[in-house]
Design an enzyme around this catalytic site. Sequence first.
Site, short mmCIF file in Angstrom:
data_model
loop_
_atom_site.label_atom_id
_atom_site.label_comp_id
_atom_site.label_asym_id
_atom_site.label_seq_id
_atom_site.Cartn_x
_atom_site.Cartn_y
_atom_site.Cartn_z
N ALA A 298 0.83 -1.21 0.00
CA ALA A 298 0.00 0.00 0.00
C ALA A 298 0.86 1.25 0.00
O ALA A 298 2.04 1.21 0.36
CB ALA A 298 -0.90 0.01 1.23
N GLY B 227 0.47 5.38 1.30
CA GLY B 227 -0.35 6.29 2.09
C GLY B 227 0.13 7.71 1.89
O GLY B 227 0.98 7.98 1.04
N GLY B 228 -0.41 8.61 2.69
CA GLY B 228 -0.05 10.01 2.58
C GLY B 228 1.40 10.28 2.88
O GLY B 228 1.99 11.23 2.36
N MET B 229 2.01 9.46 3.72
CA MET B 229 3.38 9.72 4.13
C MET B 229 4.36 8.66 3.65
O MET B 229 5.55 8.91 3.56
CB MET B 229 3.44 9.79 5.66
CG MET B 229 4.71 10.38 6.19
SD MET B 229 4.56 10.80 7.92
CE MET B 229 5.48 9.49 8.67
N GLY B 230 3.87 7.46 3.33
CA GLY B 230 4.83 6.41 3.03
C GLY B 230 4.30 5.29 2.19
O GLY B 230 3.20 5.34 1.63
N VAL C 26 4.17 0.82 2.11
CA VAL C 26 4.23 -0.37 2.94
C VAL C 26 4.53 -1.57 2.06
O VAL C 26 3.89 -1.76 1.03
CB VAL C 26 2.91 -0.59 3.71
CG1 VAL C 26 2.98 -1.87 4.55
CG2 VAL C 26 2.58 0.62 4.58
N LYS D 91 7.00 -0.31 6.77
CA LYS D 91 6.54 1.01 6.36
C LYS D 91 7.73 1.95 6.33
O LYS D 91 8.55 1.98 7.25
CB LYS D 91 5.50 1.52 7.37
CG LYS D 91 5.00 2.91 7.07
CD LYS D 91 3.97 3.33 8.11
CE LYS D 91 3.52 4.75 7.90
NZ LYS D 91 2.55 5.18 8.91
N ASP E 264 -5.86 10.05 13.77
CA ASP E 264 -6.17 9.67 12.39
C ASP E 264 -6.90 8.33 12.34
O ASP E 264 -6.55 7.45 11.56
CB ASP E 264 -4.88 9.62 11.56
CG ASP E 264 -5.13 9.61 10.06
OD1 ASP E 264 -6.21 10.06 9.62
OD2 ASP E 264 -4.25 9.13 9.32
#
Length: 185
Positions: free
Chosen positions: A16, A18-21, A23, A38, A149
């Site tokens: 996956a 995400g907004g920051m990283g 995985v 991650k 979050d």
Amino acid sequence: MAPLTVGRFRLTRPLARGGMGVVWEGLHEDSGVPIALKAITAGRAQQPRYQAAFRDEVRSVAGLAHPGIVVVYDSGRLEPAAERASRAASPENALVAGSPYLAMELADRGTAEGAWHPALERWSALRDLLLQTLGALAHAHAHGVFHGDVKPRNLLCFGREEGGLAWKLADFGLARTYRQDAGGG
């Protein structure tokens, strides 16, 4: 292609973004335990703000031992060999040398966001999800950590040996400690 390893973990595929990283799925090389790794993504890997947020996430989760909170196995910084191997395996999910990472337990059933969860249409299953999540949040709050979050993507799903589903709260990237906030920040 060079094997994609980070520390004692062999990474197999991206899971996956995400907004920051990003995985990646993998295994601990010695024990064979499945993990999710991650790391901060390329555009943000060298920005101090994102590195600090990532360090805060590691600290927040490492201090919270609870069955409803994902277990972090290890953390560190990525080596250049991991960047080269990840670029060869999946350029859009490439790791960045020097970027911080954390290795955590792998959810074998995805997230609450996953479309496969028709089981959540049953009140009893939804109630279990809510109670487990509230228990994890209560534990975090009791230890001075505010998640910040909570959303379906951050609720990881695990199958239980005795049946049913176990839910664990993950992604403490926006977490804040009460001690930080008490100073006006």
